[in-house]
Design an enzyme around this catalytic site. Structure first.
Site, PDB file in Angstrom:
ATOM      1  CG  ASN A   1      -2.199  -0.821   0.906  1.00  0.00           C
ATOM      2  OD1 ASN A   1      -3.012  -0.451   0.063  1.00  0.00           O
ATOM      3  ND2 ASN A   1      -2.317  -1.958   1.575  1.00  0.00           N
TER       4      ASN A   1
ATOM      5  CG  HIS B   1      -9.677  -3.199   8.428  1.00  0.00           C
ATOM      6  ND1 HIS B   1      -8.791  -3.735   9.334  1.00  0.00           N
ATOM      7  CD2 HIS B   1     -10.715  -4.067   8.350  1.00  0.00           C
ATOM      8  CE1 HIS B   1      -9.281  -4.879   9.797  1.00  0.00           C
ATOM      9  NE2 HIS B   1     -10.451  -5.102   9.218  1.00  0.00           N
TER      10      HIS B   1
HETATM   11  C1  GAR Z   1      -3.133  -4.721   4.020  1.00  0.00           C
HETATM   12  O1  GAR Z   1      -4.007  -5.714   3.546  1.00  0.00           O
HETATM   13  C2  GAR Z   1      -3.833  -3.806   5.006  1.00  0.00           C
HETATM   14  O2  GAR Z   1      -5.170  -3.553   4.672  1.00  0.00           O
HETATM   15  C3  GAR Z   1      -3.729  -4.613   6.267  1.00  0.00           C
HETATM   16  O3  GAR Z   1      -2.430  -5.155   6.249  1.00  0.00           O
HETATM   17  C4  GAR Z   1      -2.037  -5.345   4.892  1.00  0.00           C
HETATM   18  C5  GAR Z   1      -0.701  -4.660   4.692  1.00  0.00           C
HETATM   19  O4  GAR Z   1      -0.173  -4.935   3.421  1.00  0.00           O
HETATM   20  N1  GAR Z   1      -3.961  -3.803   7.423  1.00  0.00           N
HETATM   21  C6  GAR Z   1      -4.591  -4.238   8.510  1.00  0.00           C
HETATM   22  O5  GAR Z   1      -4.984  -5.370   8.633  1.00  0.00           O
HETATM   23  C7  GAR Z   1      -4.757  -3.191   9.601  1.00  0.00           C
HETATM   24  N2  GAR Z   1      -5.861  -3.515  10.452  1.00  0.00           N
HETATM   25  P1  GAR Z   1       0.980  -4.033   2.824  1.00  0.00           P
HETATM   26  O6  GAR Z   1       2.068  -3.934   3.901  1.00  0.00           O
HETATM   27  O7  GAR Z   1       1.466  -4.805   1.630  1.00  0.00           O
HETATM   28  O8  GAR Z   1       0.416  -2.703   2.472  1.00  0.00           O
END
Ligand code: GAR
Length: 217
Positions: free
Chosen positions: A15, A110
């Protein structure tokens, strides 16, 4: 003038990468002033360094308590001139003073359609519950876990053959669209929170109706 954002991460940072890529577009109205990770070996730190963005590691374990950790976050963000905090896979709960200091100036992504499936293991729980759709939510941060005024959501189908990993990948693709879009709207000054509901100036709603399974099948 571009909005200065501070991105908080804990892990791989896809992200964050979506934000880095968006900020590379000349007309995008935000720039990343700083990336902070609470985990020293978060892969996302390399993404930031590759993009020549200042990084900082603030390990939560090094602090006496949550409020001392959060004070350190705030002071680094403020020193970097951050105007909007973006939690992009930041896996610490934020509370009290931090949430107050950044009221309506901190957002989180989220991987579920909130208010369903707050917390961890969202995809596994979504599949087990039998919902036909899941998705992602970008929202302003409040003191309660994964709660706060919703800026944008995106919906993806849950298929009978899905493993949690399949669903996570489908949702993640939608996250990469939603987070930069939410930041864009905020940076453009089009987002207001009225009675805990988000209003976005001149953003069209969709009236498309989706069913899953498809009614035609
Ligand atoms: C993502 O899916 C985000 O939505 C989630 O962690 C992942 C991080 O991926 N966040 C949560 O669960 C927070 N409650 P990334 O490091 O590749 O962006």
């Amino acid at each position: 003038m571009t909005l200065r954002i501070g991105v908080l991460i804990s892990g791989r940072g896809t992200n964050l990468q979506a934000l880095i890529d968006a900020c590379a577009e000349p007309t995008y109205p935000a720039e990343i002033a700083m990336v902070i990770s609470n985990e020293p070996d978060a892969k996302g730190l390399e993404r930031a360094q590759d993009a020549r963005i200042p990084t900082k590691i603030i390990e939560h374990r090094a602090f006496m308590d949550r409020s001392a950790f959060e004070a350190a976050l705030t002071s680094s963000l403020q020193r970097a001139g951050v105007e909007l905090v973006c939690n992009a896979g930041f896996m610490r709960i934020l509370t009290g003073t931090f949430v107050d200091t950044w009221h309506n100036r901190a957002i989180n992504i989220h991987p579920s359609l909130l208010p369903a499936f707050t917390g961890l293991k969202t995809h596994e729980r979504a599949i087990r519950s039998g919902v036909r759709f899941s998705g992602c939510t970008v929202h302003f941060i409040r003191a309660a876990l994964d709660a706060g005024p919703i800026i944008i959501q995106s919906v993806v189908p849950v298929l009978p053959t899905d493993t949690p990993e399949d669903l996570a990948a489908r949702v993640l693709e939608s996250e990469h669209k939603c987070l930069p879009q939410a930041v864009r709207w905020i940076a453009e000054g089009r987002v207001r929170v009225v009675d805990e509901i988000v209003q976005i100036e001149e953003a069209d709603g969709t009236t498309d109706v989706l069913t899953n399974p498809s009614i035609a099948s």
